[in-house]
Design a protein around this motif. Sequence first.
Motif, PDB file in Angstrom:
ATOM      1  N   ILE A  18      42.868  81.088  54.777  1.00 45.06           N
ATOM      2  CA  ILE A  18      43.194  81.928  55.945  1.00 45.06           C
ATOM      3  C   ILE A  18      42.211  81.640  57.070  1.00 45.06           C
ATOM      4  CG2 ILE A  18      43.285  84.311  56.808  1.00 45.06           C
ATOM      5  CD1 ILE A  18      44.384  85.138  54.050  1.00 45.06           C
ATOM      6  N   CYS A  21      42.705  78.134  58.745  1.00 52.77           N
ATOM      7  CA  CYS A  21      43.882  78.021  59.618  1.00 52.77           C
ATOM      8  C   CYS A  21      43.726  78.790  60.929  1.00 52.77           C
ATOM      9  CB  CYS A  21      45.133  78.523  58.888  1.00 52.77           C
ATOM     10  SG  CYS A  21      45.682  77.389  57.606  1.00 52.77           S
ATOM     11  N   THR A  22      42.781  79.723  60.975  1.00 56.10           N
ATOM     12  CA  THR A  22      42.680  80.594  62.154  1.00 56.10           C
ATOM     13  C   THR A  22      41.356  80.462  62.910  1.00 56.10           C
ATOM     14  OG1 THR A  22      41.856  82.382  60.748  1.00 56.10           O
ATOM     15  CG2 THR A  22      44.224  82.341  61.168  1.00 56.10           C
ATOM     16  N   PRO A  64      47.198  81.501  63.461  1.00 52.79           N
ATOM     17  CA  PRO A  64      46.954  80.080  63.212  1.00 52.79           C
ATOM     18  C   PRO A  64      46.718  79.261  64.487  1.00 52.79           C
ATOM     19  CG  PRO A  64      48.797  80.860  61.905  1.00 52.79           C
ATOM     20  CD  PRO A  64      48.449  81.966  62.855  1.00 52.79           C
ATOM     21  N   THR A  69      50.641  74.797  59.276  1.00 55.63           N
ATOM     22  CA  THR A  69      49.418  75.164  58.550  1.00 55.63           C
ATOM     23  C   THR A  69      49.204  74.274  57.316  1.00 55.63           C
ATOM     24  OG1 THR A  69      50.716  76.958  57.579  1.00 55.63           O
ATOM     25  CG2 THR A  69      49.256  77.523  59.388  1.00 55.63           C
ATOM     26  N   TYR A 101      48.867  82.066  51.906  1.00 56.01           N
ATOM     27  CA  TYR A 101      50.009  81.703  52.769  1.00 56.01           C
ATOM     28  C   TYR A 101      51.026  82.836  52.902  1.00 56.01           C
ATOM     29  CZ  TYR A 101      48.388  77.013  53.671  1.00 56.01           C
ATOM     30  OH  TYR A 101      47.645  75.953  54.141  1.00 56.01           O
ATOM     31  N   LEU A 106      50.946  82.474  56.943  1.00 56.19           N
ATOM     32  CA  LEU A 106      50.828  81.062  57.303  1.00 56.19           C
ATOM     33  C   LEU A 106      52.137  80.367  56.938  1.00 56.19           C
ATOM     34  CD1 LEU A 106      47.246  80.493  55.811  1.00 56.19           C
ATOM     35  CD2 LEU A 106      47.846  81.232  58.122  1.00 56.19           C
ATOM     36  N   ARG A 107      52.520  79.373  57.714  1.00 58.19           N
ATOM     37  CA  ARG A 107      53.809  78.717  57.484  1.00 58.19           C
ATOM     38  C   ARG A 107      53.825  78.013  56.126  1.00 58.19           C
ATOM     39  NH1 ARG A 107      55.984  73.833  61.118  1.00 58.19           N
ATOM     40  NH2 ARG A 107      55.289  72.589  59.344  1.00 58.19           N
TER      41      ARG A 107
END
Length: 281
Positions: A18, A21-22, A64, A69, A101, A106-107
């Motif tokens: 997490i 991704c961010t 994101p 992602t 995810y 997240l994708r």
Amino acid sequence: MRVIDVNEIQSIVKELFIRACTDINDDIMDSFVKSREREESPVGRAVFDQLIQNAEIAQKESIPICQDTGFSVIFLEIGQEVAFAGGLLRNALEEGVREAYTEGYLRKSIVKNPLTSPENTKDNTPPIIHTDIVSGDRVKVTVLPKGGGSENMSRIKMMKPADGVEGLKNFVIETVKTAGANPCPPLLIGVGAGGTFDYVAFLAKKALLRHIGERNPDPKIAEYEVDWLKEVNKLGIGPAGLGGRITALDLFIELFPRHIASFPAAVNIQCHAARSKSYTI
Ligand code: SF4
């Protein structure tokens, strides 16, 4: 022997994906800022402004950095004085990805069968897991969500030993040139040389875990990294492929001994959403 509960690893994996991704790493953000100053193209500078703004919004709002992602890649360095308890380590890693995810919104980008069905696994599993056994009683977990666009432009080649340094350099430059705007520059370029067909691709991916400016400990190889980065940045592809001086932020080379008759080489391209996070337990 130190005992580690795999549930702890599961929580770490979830948190790391997490955050990866961010929350862009400081070295990448610093490089955006410095590269913006060095970029001569006004359009290129505007792209850097957007990348910086995008990363700041992602950090602030925990969203994101990019809609893709990635494939979930996990690197584990496991101290040989560690024993795992509480279940199967692989299951814990998969569960950590699943939770990240789904709960992190997240994708999910993974299809079950690459040939016969486009059905999505719906939780971004399975992860790709690379393990190394090291000394000590600790475990280092590193996650790398790898975007598809930059992965698609990466290349592997079984070169001839006689191709030498010049052959590898040409392969690297040609790969980036052919990739053009497709891998979402500015890039990180991971280069692997040596080992076997499979291992050289791992080396190129491992190279992407280095921080900006972190040179190979061998001074000669470090020199190649700096020189080849300069050559890449003469291609004029520029930020977002719209022209400019900064096509890549850095280039890293990882080597391994090779068979006398073989010279495997790989170039793993990483996009501007260069995401990774580590934690040592
Ligand atoms: S290549 Fe990278 S920046 Fe481009 S869409 Fe994929 S993850 Fe995003």
